[in-house]
Scaffold this motif. Structure first.
Motif, PDB file in Angstrom:
ATOM      1  N   ASN A  25      -5.504   4.779  10.019  1.00 35.39           N
ATOM      2  CA  ASN A  25      -5.773   6.034   9.320  1.00 35.39           C
ATOM      3  C   ASN A  25      -5.790   5.831   7.814  1.00 35.39           C
ATOM      4  N   SER A  26      -4.860   4.998   7.322  1.00 35.99           N
ATOM      5  CA  SER A  26      -4.807   4.728   5.892  1.00 35.99           C
ATOM      6  C   SER A  26      -6.078   4.035   5.416  1.00 35.99           C
ATOM      7  N   SER A  27      -6.566   3.074   6.205  1.00 36.97           N
ATOM      8  CA  SER A  27      -7.786   2.355   5.848  1.00 36.97           C
ATOM      9  C   SER A  27      -8.984   3.290   5.822  1.00 36.97           C
ATOM     10  N   ARG A  28      -9.056   4.197   6.826  1.00 32.81           N
ATOM     11  CA  ARG A  28     -10.168   5.155   6.866  1.00 32.81           C
ATOM     12  C   ARG A  28     -10.118   6.101   5.679  1.00 32.81           C
ATOM     13  N   ALA A  29      -8.915   6.561   5.343  1.00 31.12           N
ATOM     14  CA  ALA A  29      -8.769   7.468   4.201  1.00 31.12           C
ATOM     15  C   ALA A  29      -9.160   6.781   2.908  1.00 31.12           C
ATOM     16  N   THR A  30      -8.786   5.506   2.784  1.00 28.36           N
ATOM     17  CA  THR A  30      -9.129   4.755   1.570  1.00 28.36           C
ATOM     18  C   THR A  30     -10.638   4.629   1.429  1.00 28.36           C
ATOM     19  N   ALA A  31     -11.320   4.332   2.534  1.00 32.55           N
ATOM     20  CA  ALA A  31     -12.778   4.188   2.493  1.00 32.55           C
ATOM     21  C   ALA A  31     -13.459   5.519   2.240  1.00 32.55           C
ATOM     22  N   THR A  32     -12.994   6.589   2.905  1.00 33.79           N
ATOM     23  CA  THR A  32     -13.620   7.904   2.763  1.00 33.79           C
ATOM     24  C   THR A  32     -13.454   8.451   1.348  1.00 33.79           C
ATOM     25  N   GLU A  33     -12.259   8.332   0.793  1.00 27.24           N
ATOM     26  CA  GLU A  33     -11.988   8.873  -0.545  1.00 27.24           C
ATOM     27  C   GLU A  33     -12.318   7.894  -1.667  1.00 27.24           C
ATOM     28  N   ARG A  34     -12.762   6.699  -1.295  1.00 28.04           N
ATOM     29  CA  ARG A  34     -13.087   5.657  -2.272  1.00 28.04           C
ATOM     30  C   ARG A  34     -11.889   5.352  -3.169  1.00 28.04           C
ATOM     31  N   LEU A  35     -10.742   5.218  -2.539  1.00 29.04           N
ATOM     32  CA  LEU A  35      -9.524   4.896  -3.272  1.00 29.04           C
ATOM     33  C   LEU A  35      -9.410   3.385  -3.455  1.00 29.04           C
ATOM     34  N   VAL A  36      -8.745   3.002  -4.520  1.00 29.39           N
ATOM     35  CA  VAL A  36      -8.495   1.594  -4.797  1.00 29.39           C
ATOM     36  C   VAL A  36      -6.997   1.343  -4.665  1.00 29.39           C
ATOM     37  N   LEU A  37      -6.605   0.517  -3.692  1.00 28.11           N
ATOM     38  CA  LEU A  37      -5.197   0.170  -3.539  1.00 28.11           C
ATOM     39  C   LEU A  37      -4.851  -0.870  -4.601  1.00 28.11           C
ATOM     40  N   ILE A  38      -3.878  -0.557  -5.438  1.00 30.63           N
ATOM     41  CA  ILE A  38      -3.557  -1.392  -6.593  1.00 30.63           C
ATOM     42  C   ILE A  38      -2.632  -2.532  -6.172  1.00 30.63           C
ATOM     43  N   PRO A  39      -3.036  -3.775  -6.374  1.00 28.86           N
ATOM     44  CA  PRO A  39      -2.167  -4.898  -5.990  1.00 28.86           C
ATOM     45  C   PRO A  39      -0.938  -4.989  -6.888  1.00 28.86           C
ATOM     46  N   ALA A  40       0.102  -5.576  -6.354  1.00 32.30           N
ATOM     47  CA  ALA A  40       1.351  -5.725  -7.108  1.00 32.30           C
ATOM     48  C   ALA A  40       1.169  -6.719  -8.243  1.00 32.30           C
ATOM     49  N   ILE A  41       1.861  -6.449  -9.360  1.00 36.31           N
ATOM     50  CA  ILE A  41       1.841  -7.357 -10.500  1.00 36.31           C
ATOM     51  C   ILE A  41       3.022  -8.320 -10.431  1.00 36.31           C
ATOM     52  N   ALA A  42       4.180  -7.779 -10.015  1.00 36.63           N
ATOM     53  CA  ALA A  42       5.396  -8.597  -9.956  1.00 36.63           C
ATOM     54  C   ALA A  42       5.288  -9.664  -8.868  1.00 36.63           C
ATOM     55  N   LYS A  43       5.736 -10.867  -9.207  1.00 36.48           N
ATOM     56  CA  LYS A  43       5.674 -11.972  -8.254  1.00 36.48           C
ATOM     57  C   LYS A  43       6.603 -11.755  -7.066  1.00 36.48           C
ATOM     58  N   ASN A  44       7.712 -11.031  -7.301  1.00 31.31           N
ATOM     59  CA  ASN A  44       8.705 -10.862  -6.238  1.00 31.31           C
ATOM     60  C   ASN A  44       8.455  -9.635  -5.367  1.00 31.31           C
ATOM     61  N   SER A  45       7.265  -9.054  -5.469  1.00 34.78           N
ATOM     62  CA  SER A  45       6.943  -7.893  -4.636  1.00 34.78           C
ATOM     63  C   SER A  45       6.910  -8.304  -3.171  1.00 34.78           C
ATOM     64  N   THR A  46       7.561  -7.516  -2.325  1.00 35.48           N
ATOM     65  CA  THR A  46       7.597  -7.809  -0.885  1.00 35.48           C
ATOM     66  C   THR A  46       6.518  -7.054  -0.117  1.00 35.48           C
ATOM     67  N   THR A  47       5.842  -6.112  -0.779  1.00 34.21           N
ATOM     68  CA  THR A  47       4.833  -5.302  -0.098  1.00 34.21           C
ATOM     69  C   THR A  47       3.411  -5.698  -0.467  1.00 34.21           C
ATOM     70  N   GLY A  48       3.232  -6.273  -1.652  1.00 36.81           N
ATOM     71  CA  GLY A  48       1.896  -6.645  -2.102  1.00 36.81           C
ATOM     72  C   GLY A  48       1.172  -5.545  -2.834  1.00 36.81           C
ATOM     73  N   TYR A  49       1.822  -4.371  -2.984  1.00 36.34           N
ATOM     74  CA  TYR A  49       1.193  -3.244  -3.664  1.00 36.34           C
ATOM     75  C   TYR A  49       2.049  -2.769  -4.835  1.00 36.34           C
ATOM     76  N   LYS A  50       1.374  -2.333  -5.886  1.00 39.51           N
ATOM     77  CA  LYS A  50       2.076  -1.859  -7.078  1.00 39.51           C
ATOM     78  C   LYS A  50       2.831  -0.564  -6.785  1.00 39.51           C
ATOM     79  N   ASN A  51       4.096  -0.511  -7.258  1.00 39.34           N
ATOM     80  CA  ASN A  51       4.958   0.672  -7.123  1.00 39.34           C
ATOM     81  C   ASN A  51       5.250   1.046  -5.668  1.00 39.34           C
ATOM     82  N   VAL A  52       5.158   0.076  -4.787  1.00 35.50           N
ATOM     83  CA  VAL A  52       5.522   0.281  -3.383  1.00 35.50           C
ATOM     84  C   VAL A  52       6.648  -0.693  -3.033  1.00 35.50           C
ATOM     85  N   THR A  53       7.767  -0.163  -2.557  1.00 36.71           N
ATOM     86  CA  THR A  53       8.906  -0.988  -2.161  1.00 36.71           C
ATOM     87  C   THR A  53       9.315  -0.636  -0.729  1.00 36.71           C
TER      88      THR A  53
END
Length: 251
Positions: A25-53
């Motif tokens: 569902n998340s993937s479909r919503a991202t494609a439909t709304e043309r959202l850009v999932l922001i990759p994590a900047i910090a090297k120690n991120s465990t999720t791979g996404y910015k501001n997501v823990t």
């Protein structure tokens, strides 16, 4: 042990099945709304996404940002993708996406050489959504001189200033070398002085010859209107139009 193992497998399978639709569902919503999932900047991120823990106690993924010193909570989610989508929908995520999608000017010859040098050394220039396109590198167009790219990173919770550079790529190469524990002296060495300008008068030519006879080197400057360090050309001045001014003791 066999029964416990089978029960654990059933729980893990149930968890995978229950989380898969959320990711879809998340993937479909991202494609439909043309959202850009922001990759994590910090090297120690465990999720791979910015501001997501990941909150281990709640076993949920959390999307949250800091705005003006305040923490803004965007929600808890079953998957990292759902949390990243929530951030992408927020004003903060859309601002980050706009920076990522903004076209950047092509690198200069010096910038391209820094990119090639990084490839020769097997280094990766760390990119980001900043105006320069590289982590820790900020473009300061109003800065005097030729070096307008400032490199500043965070280390152990503190801001660490690493220098000014002529191109964003040179700053990124410095950072990549520093992280790899390699020599950076060639990037921080001052550029060679420019050649002296051609004399504008017979008296000027004689002064240049006299300096040569005395074994002296006239200090040149690329940022001075006269071509010489601390020498200011004042065309509207009556009589002598070149002023020599130096600093001494901080004054």
């Amino acid at each position: 042990d066999g029964e416990a193992g089978r029960a654990r497998c059933r729980r893990e399978r149930h968890a995978r099945l229950s989380m898969s639709p959320a990711r879809a569902n998340s993937s479909r919503a991202t494609a439909t709304e043309r959202l850009v999932l922001i990759p994590a900047i910090a090297k120690n991120s465990t999720t791979g996404y910015k501001n997501v823990t990941y909150d281990r106690s709640k076993k949920r993924f959390v999307a949250k940002v800091r705005d003006g010193g305040k923490r803004v909570h965007l929600g808890r989610f079953n998957t990292a993708e759902e949390a990243a989508t929530a951030y992408a929908r927020s004003e903060y995520g859309r601002a980050d996406a706009a920076k990522l999608l903004q076209p950047r000017p092509a690198p200069t010859a010096a910038g391209l050489e820094a990119i090639r040098q990084a490839e020769r050394e097997g280094l990766t220039l760390v990119t980001s959504g900043s105006t320069s396109g590289y982590k820790g590198v900020c473009y300061r167009p109003k800065e005097r001189g030729t070096k307008k790219y400032k490199l500043e990173v965070t280390a152990e919770g503190k801001s660490l200033y690493l220098g000014w550079f002529a191109t964003a790529e040179q700053a990124a190469l410095f950072y990549a070398r520093r992280e790899a524990g390699r020599d950076t002296s060639d990037l921080t060495a001052p550029p060679p002085p420019p050649p002296p300008p051609a004399p504008t008068s017979a008296a000027g030519a004689e002064a240049a010859r006299q300096a040569k006879r005395e074994g002296l080197t006239l200090a040149t400057s690329s940022s001075s209107s006269s071509g010489y360090r601390n020498v200011i050309f004042k065309p509207k001045e009556r009589g002598k139009k070149y002023e020599l001014r130096v600093g001494f003791g901080g004054k």
